[in-house]
Write a protein that holds these residues in place. Structure first.
Motif, PDB file in Angstrom:
ATOM      1  N   UNK A 134       0.805  -1.214   0.000  1.00 15.73           N
ATOM      2  CA  UNK A 134       0.000   0.000   0.000  1.00 15.73           C
ATOM      3  C   UNK A 134       0.843   1.270   0.000  1.00 15.73           C
ATOM      4  N   UNK A 212       2.477   8.970  15.186  1.00 17.00           N
ATOM      5  CA  UNK A 212       3.215   8.325  14.097  1.00 17.00           C
ATOM      6  C   UNK A 212       4.220   9.269  13.445  1.00 17.00           C
ATOM      7  N   UNK A 237       7.867  11.033   5.282  1.00 17.90           N
ATOM      8  CA  UNK A 237       8.239   9.640   5.513  1.00 17.90           C
ATOM      9  C   UNK A 237       7.091   8.682   5.197  1.00 17.90           C
ATOM     10  N   UNK A 238       5.842   9.169   5.349  1.00 17.91           N
ATOM     11  CA  UNK A 238       4.702   8.323   5.015  1.00 17.91           C
ATOM     12  C   UNK A 238       4.222   7.443   6.152  1.00 17.91           C
ATOM     13  N   UNK A 239       4.825   7.557   7.333  1.00 10.57           N
ATOM     14  CA  UNK A 239       4.387   6.734   8.464  1.00 10.57           C
ATOM     15  C   UNK A 239       2.934   7.041   8.818  1.00 10.57           C
ATOM     16  N   UNK A 241       0.569   7.843   6.798  1.00 16.32           N
ATOM     17  CA  UNK A 241      -0.306   7.210   5.805  1.00 16.32           C
ATOM     18  C   UNK A 241      -0.593   5.755   6.175  1.00 16.32           C
ATOM     19  N   UNK A 242       0.418   5.074   6.734  1.00 21.46           N
ATOM     20  CA  UNK A 242       0.216   3.687   7.133  1.00 21.46           C
ATOM     21  C   UNK A 242      -0.790   3.593   8.284  1.00 21.46           C
ATOM     22  N   UNK A 243      -0.722   4.566   9.195  1.00 18.93           N
ATOM     23  CA  UNK A 243      -1.638   4.572  10.337  1.00 18.93           C
ATOM     24  C   UNK A 243      -3.017   5.093   9.927  1.00 18.93           C
ATOM     25  N   UNK A 245      -4.848   5.946   6.340  1.00 13.60           N
ATOM     26  CA  UNK A 245      -4.791   5.976   4.870  1.00 13.60           C
ATOM     27  C   UNK A 245      -5.357   7.228   4.192  1.00 13.60           C
ATOM     28  N   UNK A 248      -3.176  10.902   2.045  1.00 12.31           N
ATOM     29  CA  UNK A 248      -2.602  10.370   0.788  1.00 12.31           C
ATOM     30  C   UNK A 248      -1.198  10.927   0.544  1.00 12.31           C
ATOM     31  N   UNK A 250       1.046   9.323  -1.856  1.00 13.02           N
ATOM     32  CA  UNK A 250       1.552   9.035  -3.199  1.00 13.02           C
ATOM     33  C   UNK A 250       1.462  10.251  -4.112  1.00 13.02           C
TER      34      UNK A 250
END
Lengths: 356, 394
Positions: A134, A212, A237-239, A241-243, A245, A248, A250
């Motif tokens: 993801x 996060x 870093x996108x951390x 986004x993992x927690x 969604x 966004x 991307x």
């Protein structure tokens, strides 16, 4: 559908059931080993028994058809025994020397790449990428394929001053030991996440989303029952986004890869090391990422030419100094190379002794 | 029949000498419509330069909180066969040894219930079965578990422990990495299958400081074999290495980090008390040099990838511990570590991050380990430190 009776918490099968007889007999009693070629080594027991390992490359992503083919080859030449390595190579375990030649002939006929042992490039450790992840900012398998096609000779026959461990991580989450590799590609985002406030409200837990963030850039937005992001603090870093969604991250226009170098995990000669940033950004250019290949080529060629026998990439760089590394590789040095995160001050030069 | 997609970009990656993952997906797609849509979606990713997967949602098998990871296409209308495309993690056997029959058995089950695509192995070391639907999870689990296989870890749980090839095929193993890995996995089944930790926890077991499993870089608890005796030197084999072209002065003696070796052209001498057991000389002259004496392991903790505080390497907690079955001393130590983490850890805080946040002293006191110089690269530089009342009594 009739199903067999399920069992729980039984753990994996016992490894002894999967060890070839020669290994069972000489378990813990090996005397030495010798590398016979790029992809063949022999281990000799104190008993005098020998086991030959023939290593082949694997893309890690395997179809059941290919696994069955490997099983058949192992059945034919290895009494039905094989293993996988930490770096996803496959090792056929031969206990009868007369099978060694025919096994390699069949592997070559079936287009397997035999190699990866000794001072060479072994299989690239990598992550899932666009195939199944993801948070991927690049495709790991494609990069690996392109790199390994280019470096195939260094897998099969050609040697280097020492082994070179390559890795690819498709985001900064870095599943796998990418951060301690001789040369690694790590995919990065470069834009602040775009917040879908309506979805944050329904899908995310605000405190864990805030926690996060490594830079404290996220704070509550009570009016919207959502969060806000301080653009100046975010380093993408996108951390979050993992927690959560709906943040966004991307952005195909701005996502791409960085290259880090000089890491290792073994303690031989010098302590384990992190890989350090050498190329801050290269745009994704599938299907073959030629700019990435070119940059890795520059590092590998300079290392192959200049390093002393047994020096790993990181040891070579430490000996010649970073200023000389950037000179001999021709890679540009930028603001992004100077750390401004948690250990920044440890990385600043505190001596006037350096090279020009 | 699986739907066929035009894949000009991916086709490019079927060329060249290295085995192609695209060919693998196509092989699976010849039988599985799920693998077919995986291929179609991947081509779109290559075209658009972005991924199209979503995660989340709780999927799993009855009684387990881990082992299955939910995965969904973000383009379910375009690629309906991968609308649900979950991962099943199967706990791999120690050191990744297999028989042909065991692999065939796995393939048969997976062809029946899933996409036919695997990873051998995932980053943590599980057998990864890539892509199935929620309704197939129970059947997959019944088929595997009835044949002696179990699920691996995922989420905030103990992850599948893994190890190097160890004593099975390596003369350098100081500990039985395969047995310890199997034993820990069996001991902590509950911690693996029912997530109850603040975050993930990984054990990786290496037989020596060469660390072929990259334990020091990617395990909350790194177990690395070492020894406390001398290095036995076989001078005849040293002479053979010299004869076969090895420059013992420059390749061995000069590269020793502690300068504890010397060579006069005849005899290789080692001042054992100065040796740090880095493995360079042994790895290069395996026929000539052998560790002797007491075997055991160094326990290090805390390595992880960059999230959240930056990447870490594991650092020394216990410089030397004997590791022999039933490993009770080590297991007791692990339970104390987890108790500390359970008491003080925040949600999604790795144990290494917690040790840094609360300080090594608090952690070491809690688990009952004394301070020793082997735990640090150097003592602190600043004069700011805490005193406790009991320090004044010493």
């Amino acid at each position: 559908m009739d199903l067999p009776q399920r069992r729980t918490d039984i753990g994996p099968p016992h490894y002894k059931d999967f060890l070839p007889p020669v290994i069972q007999k000489n378990y813990g009693d090996w005397k030495h080993h010798e590398v016979l070629s790029g992809g063949v080594m022999v281990h000799v027991g104190n008993s005098g028994d020998k086991v030959w390992s023939v290593r082949v490359a694997s893309p890690r992503l395997l179809s059941t058809d290919t696994i069955r083919e490997m099983a058949d080859i192992a059945q034919k030449y290895c009494g039905g025994y094989l293993r996988f390595t930490t770096r996803n190579n496959v090792e056929f375990l031969v206990s009868d020397e007369k099978n060694l030649g025919p096994l390699q002939d069949e592997l070559k006929a079936k287009k397997y790449m035999i190699g990866g042992i000794g001072p060479r490039i072994s299989n690239i450790v990598h992550t899932q990428g666009w195939i199944h992840c993801h948070s991927a900012a690049t495709d790991a398998s494609g990069l690996v394929k392109a790199l390994m096609d280019d470096f195939a000779d260094y897998f099969t026959t050609k040697t280097l001053p020492n082994k070179v461990r390559l890795a690819v991580a498709c985001c900064t989450n870095m599943c796998g030991a990418v951060h301690c590799s001789d040369i690694a590609i790590v995919a990065i985002h470069r834009k602040v996440p775009k917040i879908d406030h309506d979805k944050v409200k329904n899908m995310c837990e605000v405190p864990s989303t805030i926690a996060a963030c490594p830079t404290g850039a996220i704070s509550p937005d009570p009016g919207k029952k959502s969060v806000k992001i301080n653009d100046d603090k975010c380093m993408y870093c996108g951390n979050c986004f993992t927690v959560c969604p709906p943040l966004e991250i991307h952005d195909p226009e701005f996502d791409g890869v960085a290259i880090v170098a000089g890491g290792k995990v073994g303690s031989l000669r010098s302590d384990p090391k992190f890989s350090k940033l050498v190329v801050p950004f290269i745009k994704n250019n599938p299907p073959r990422w030629p700019e990435v290949i070119e940059a890795v080529d520059k590092i590998l060629n300079a290392y192959a030419k200049d390093a002393i026998k047994h020096e790993r990439v990181g040891e070579w760089i430490e000996r010649i100094g970073w200023e000389k590394f950037f000179k001999v590789t021709g890679l540009p040095f930028t603001f992004q190379h100077i750390d401004d995160f948690v250990i920044a001050r440890e990385t600043f030069r505190t001596s006037p002794a350096f090279k020009w | 029949m699986p739907k066929k997609y035009e894949t000009p970009l991916l086709d490019e990656l079927e060329k060249g000498p290295f085995p192609s993952f695209v060919t693998e997906i196509k092989k699976a797609a010849a039988k599985s419509s799920m693998a077919g849509d995986e291929l179609g979606q991947l081509e779109k990713s290559y075209r658009d330069r972005r991924g199209y997967w979503k995660h989340g949602g709780i999927v799993g098998v009855r009684g387990y909180g881990s082992g299955v990871i939910g995965r969904y296409s973000s383009l379910p209308e375009e690629f309906p066969e991968v609308a649900n495309f979950h991962t099943v993690r199967i706990n791999s056997p120690s050191a990744f040894f297999y028989t042909s029959d065991s692999l065939r058995q796995m393939c048969d089950i997976w062809d029946k219930y899933g996409s036919g695509l695997t990873n051998m192995h995932g980053s943590t070391g599980d057998i990864i079965l890539l892509g199935t639907t929620t309704d197939k999870l129970e059947p997959i689990f019944a088929e595997f578990s009835s044949r002696g296989w179990d699920l691996g870890g995922s989420g905030s749980a103990l992850r599948t422990p893994s190890c190097c090839v160890g004593p099975a095929r390596c003369e350098w193993a100081n500990i039985d990495t395969l047995d310890l890995t199997y034993n820990l996995t069996q001991e902590f089944q509950d911690e693996m299958h029912r997530p109850a930790f603040p975050y993930k926890f990984k054990f990786k077991v290496a037989g020596c400081a060469v660390d072929c499993i990259a334990s020091i870089a990617r395990a909350d608890c790194s177990i690395i074999g070492t020894w406390r005796g001398k290095i036995a030197v076989n001078q005849a084999e040293v002479a053979n290495y010299a004869k076969s072209g090895m420059n013992i002065q420059s390749e061995i003696v000069d590269m020793c980090p502690t300068k504890c070796m010397s060579y006069d052209g005849k005899e290789l001498k080692i001042k054992d008390e100065d040796c740090s057991r880095c493995m360079h000389c042994i790895a290069k002259m395996t026929k000539a040099l052998k560790p002797t004496g007491e075997k055991g392991a160094t326990i290090l903790m805390g390595s992880k990838a960059p999230f959240v505080i930056g990447a870490t390497l594991s650092w020394v907690i216990v410089p030397f511990i004997k590791l022999e079955p039933p490993y009770d001393e080590f297991k007791d130590l692990v339970r104390k570590m987890w108790e500390f983490w359970d008491e003080h850890g925040k949600n999604r805080e790795r144990i290494g991050e917690l040790i840094i946040r609360r300080g090594m002293r608090e952690f070491l006191e809690f688990i009952g380990v004394d301070p020793v110089p082997q735990q640090v690269k150097e003592p602190r530089r600043d004069p700011f430190f805490f005193w406790k009342e009991e320090d004044f009594q010493k």
